[in-house]
Design an enzyme around this catalytic site. Sequence first.
Site, mmCIF file in Angstrom:
data_model
loop_
_atom_site.group_PDB
_atom_site.id
_atom_site.type_symbol
_atom_site.label_atom_id
_atom_site.label_comp_id
_atom_site.label_asym_id
_atom_site.label_seq_id
_atom_site.Cartn_x
_atom_site.Cartn_y
_atom_site.Cartn_z
ATOM 1 N N ASN A 181 -14.290 -38.380 -8.440
ATOM 2 C CA ASN A 181 -15.261 -39.008 -9.346
ATOM 3 C C ASN A 181 -16.692 -38.526 -9.129
ATOM 4 O OD1 ASN A 181 -15.714 -40.449 -6.846
ATOM 5 N ND2 ASN A 181 -16.719 -42.047 -8.029
ATOM 6 N N TYR A 182 -16.932 -37.685 -8.154
ATOM 7 C CA TYR A 182 -18.320 -37.324 -7.845
ATOM 8 C C TYR A 182 -18.993 -36.615 -9.019
ATOM 9 C CZ TYR A 182 -17.938 -38.722 -2.965
ATOM 10 O OH TYR A 182 -17.787 -39.442 -1.802
#
Length: 321
Positions: A51-52
């Site tokens: 998700n970064y």
Amino acid sequence: MMQRTLAGRRPVSALCLGAMNFGSSTDPETAIAILDRFVEAGGTFIDTSNNYNQWLGTGGDSEELLGRWMHSRKNRDQLVIATKVGARTTVAGDPGDQHWEGLRAGTVAAAVEGSLARLGTDRIDLYYAHIDDRVTPLDETVGALGRLAADGVVDLVGCSNTATWRLEQARRLAADQGVEAYSVIQQHSTYLWPSPLAPIDVRRGSPFFVHATVEHFDYLAEHPDLTLVAYASLLGGSYAGRPFPANRGYAHPSAYGRFEELRRVAREVGATANQVVLAWMLHRPQVVPLFGASTVAQLEEALDAVQLELSDDQLQRLDTA
């Protein structure tokens, strides 16, 4: 660089490089320079997540950059790559927690395929349940991660932002199911302790930013097969950038006193506060500090901390401040 051993069996560098902003706020050219220098200095342990950078887009930028870099350098086998599942948005452009993917078995199975593709690899060395999703039955999540380990898709499994009692419950469930148990826990941990009265960020039914507590360290002492990876160890540069790092509930009398002792020791050894924090953390054998760097100079500062020697007196003063 000195070494640590994850779960009593996987050697890694004593510092873990966080790649959260690589490919976004840290541009690709700078990120690659940081990665090259980290490896040159003996670094092997790199942390990312599916998700970064989704707060700037759809997420996955960090994994993709790492994948391209490993392919170009042909160094995959020399590295230990950690990534995560659970907090990736299901609605492009909206990273709000109401859209997080969660930790259902089907989600875990699909997410690991996405991470493998972005990283350009056939295995993940350490796979975390990113946030303790209390909406999903814990035995379902534990079983899903355990099956990935049994299939050889991942080596170690771990959890992040998880209370001690939930960690113990997950490990018991893994034993009951006969699958790989959580052997690494990634928690927010640094030299300062936050106020116990600080507001708790609760998402999906459980706290999100979970600071390592006295209970976590007590649990570590009883379980030598468990490793703590301490994220936000340098508080995003706050030790160096402000008179006092007051974010995340640190503005309380005990923290002020502790910060002053940190600065005194830093002056005595001719080092920065950041370096003393890392050197102090490295004296705990089951702890791997995870730090971020947006410039090569910041990386060099962290690397120098590995060689920093603190006396027994200084360590005791830091411990008891």
